[in-house]
Design an enzyme around this catalytic site. Structure first.
Site, PDB file in Angstrom:
ATOM      1  N   LYS A 248       0.802  -1.223   0.000  1.00 51.48           N
ATOM      2  CA  LYS A 248       0.000   0.000   0.000  1.00 51.48           C
ATOM      3  C   LYS A 248       0.837   1.277   0.000  1.00 51.48           C
ATOM      4  O   LYS A 248       0.458   2.291   0.574  1.00 51.48           O
ATOM      5  CB  LYS A 248      -0.983  -0.011   1.182  1.00 51.48           C
ATOM      6  CG  LYS A 248      -1.950  -1.186   1.120  1.00 51.48           C
ATOM      7  CD  LYS A 248      -2.905  -1.249   2.267  1.00 51.48           C
ATOM      8  CE  LYS A 248      -3.831  -2.457   2.100  1.00 51.48           C
ATOM      9  NZ  LYS A 248      -4.768  -2.619   3.228  1.00 51.48           N
ATOM     10  N   ASP A 323      -9.116  -4.410  -2.516  1.00 50.32           N
ATOM     11  CA  ASP A 323      -8.680  -3.497  -1.463  1.00 50.32           C
ATOM     12  C   ASP A 323      -8.346  -2.157  -2.113  1.00 50.32           C
ATOM     13  O   ASP A 323      -7.364  -2.038  -2.860  1.00 50.32           O
ATOM     14  CB  ASP A 323      -7.452  -4.074  -0.757  1.00 50.32           C
ATOM     15  CG  ASP A 323      -7.079  -3.299   0.497  1.00 50.32           C
ATOM     16  OD1 ASP A 323      -7.314  -2.075   0.532  1.00 50.32           O
ATOM     17  OD2 ASP A 323      -6.534  -3.909   1.431  1.00 50.32           O
ATOM     18  N   HIS A 418     -13.825  17.972 -20.077  1.00 50.32           N
ATOM     19  CA  HIS A 418     -14.217  18.123 -18.675  1.00 50.32           C
ATOM     20  C   HIS A 418     -15.369  19.103 -18.522  1.00 50.32           C
ATOM     21  O   HIS A 418     -16.270  18.912 -17.712  1.00 50.32           O
ATOM     22  CB  HIS A 418     -13.012  18.581 -17.848  1.00 50.32           C
ATOM     23  CG  HIS A 418     -12.036  17.477 -17.588  1.00 50.32           C
ATOM     24  ND1 HIS A 418     -10.978  17.598 -16.728  1.00 50.32           N
ATOM     25  CD2 HIS A 418     -11.970  16.227 -18.083  1.00 50.32           C
ATOM     26  CE1 HIS A 418     -10.294  16.468 -16.700  1.00 50.32           C
ATOM     27  NE2 HIS A 418     -10.875  15.623 -17.528  1.00 50.32           N
TER      28      HIS A 418
END
Length: 427
Positions: A248, A323, A418
């Site tokens: 992580k 996860d 965007h």
């Protein structure tokens, strides 16, 4: 399916209603500090514990949590396996991109990609990249390496002692692998490498975890192995995870040695496809990749050399019960573009994708449905095939996202996209 107070199981059968008198007593005990929030499941069914806990938080914070209390997932499972002190669920919109053609060793055919995100323009961007890939005949995807790691750290008495510890661990790799095998019927230890830094000794263990992401599996096995190393060498175990795993965190060691599933995906695009889909040309895409993804990333000291790979990894991880913290591994992706006689060959290399199709969040109802969309829910045949298939599909999705953003930048369309898709509008 269960909603706020649902009182239904997964099949929709009614359960008994709550005992309001008992719940009133529980509220009073919580308020008085005589009962802890985490103890509720010991006193009442999980679905009731979730609601009572939420009601307590509402009273404590003066906040109405009616939307957090609306969910369809099985509270009995989630509250006991996936989330402590559960009060409800946060819903993330899921869009689909595709279909995308994938030519992998495990993933073959057309796939719809489930992407859970609140970022406007992301799904549309991946969808455009998927269209280009499919028009070009499909992404070629391969698994380069497969192995989940855990690296306990030991303390030695001196540098000489540290070297002896490392030497002993390496010399007894087969015996340590056999010890690991006693802790699991699903995975096996496949590698061991040591690193010495002063009096600290790191033993980086690698495991084949089949269809599981495997973090729990390798941690339990590593504990047994660490006991054996300490007993035979006099080393003192400091921590089961010494950060040489590395878990992580974006880490060079994972980029070099790999962690989880290491994936590479590529596609050859013709000049015609580039012009038609991305409204730009091969030369412009090459220059964007060189100056942005390679030079820009190097100048910034980035560990990743890509446009936005973690965007797609995170969206698919959240949708598919992975996860979410491991989506950081997607940031170490490297995107390359080679010039060809007919256009360009674009590839993404993802050295670290810790994914699984059993265990963890993969059994939560909504996430399990997303895995079913991809045809990878549960264990594969042979074992490990589904996890590898999922990794290949995610690799193809990342390739689609990279193509689209690089194309938009090359055509100077990013800001316009965007704005049209909501992120640039004034609120």
């Amino acid at each position: 399916m269960a909603g706020d107070d649902g009182h239904r199981n997964e099949a929709g059968n009614e359960k008994a209603g709550p005992d309001r008198e008992k719940e009133g007593q529980i509220h009073a005990q919580l308020k008085a500090g005589l009962l802890k929030l985490y103890e509720l499941e010991k006193l009442i069914p999980p679905v009731d514990a979730v609601r009572v806990r939420r009601e307590f938080i509402e009273s404590e914070t003066g906040t109405t949590l009616e939307n957090i209390g609306i969910f369809s997932i099985d509270a009995d499972r989630a509250a006991t396996r996936n989330c402590e002190n559960m009060i409800g669920a946060v819903q993330v919109p899921i869009g689909v991109a595709g279909p995308i053609a994938v030519n992998g060793e495990y993933a073959k055919g057309l796939f719809w990609l489930p992407l859970a995100t609140t970022e406007g323009a992301l799904v549309a961007s991946v969808n455009r990249g998927a269209s280009a890939i499919t028009k070009a005949g499909g992404a070629e995807v391969r698994i380069l390496h497969d192995g989940m790691t855990r690296a306990p750290v030991f303390s030695a008495k001196s540098v000489g002692h540290a070297k002896k510890i490392a030497d002993w661990a390496e010399a007894h790799e087969k015996e340590l692998a056999a010890i690991a095998q006693t802790t699991t019927t699903h995975g096996k230890m496949t590698g061991l490498v040591t690193f010495v830094t002063g009096t600290s000794v790191f033993v980086r263990l690698e495991f084949d975890t089949k269809d599981a992401m495997g973090m729990n599996m390798v941690t339990i096995a590593s504990a047994k192995i660490s006991e054996e190393i300490a007993k035979n060498t006099g080393a003192r175990l400091i921590a089961l995870s010494g950060n040489m795993c590395a878990d992580k965190k974006p880490a060079a060691i994972n980029g070099i040695m790999g962690r989880g599933r290491s994936v590479v995906a590529g596609i050859a695009l013709s000049h015609e496809t580039i012009e038609k889909v991305f409204k730009t040309d091969a030369k412009s895409m090459l220059e964007v990749n060189y100056r942005k993804n390679l030079v820009g990333s190097a100048r910034a000291g980035s560990m990743g050399f890509n446009a936005h790979a973690a965007n797609v990894v995170a969206a698919m991880f959240i949708a598919c019960g992975q996860d979410a913290a491991h989506s950081i591994d997607g940031s170490t992706c490297m995107t390359t573009i080679d010039e060809t006689d007919t256009g360009v060959y674009v590839a993404v290399t993802l050295p670290s994708l810790p994914v699984g199709t059993v265990g963890g969040g993969t059994g939560v109802d909504t996430q399990a449905e997303c895995l079913k969309i991809l045809g990878v829910a549960g264990g594969g045949t042979p074992p490990g095939a589904n996890a590898k298939k999922l990794a290949e599909i995610i690799g193809a999705g990342v390739l689609a996202g990279e193509l689209s953003l690089i194309g938009a930048l090359a055509a100077q369309h990013l800001a316009r996209a965007h704005q049209e898709l909501g992120r640039g509008q004034k609120r």
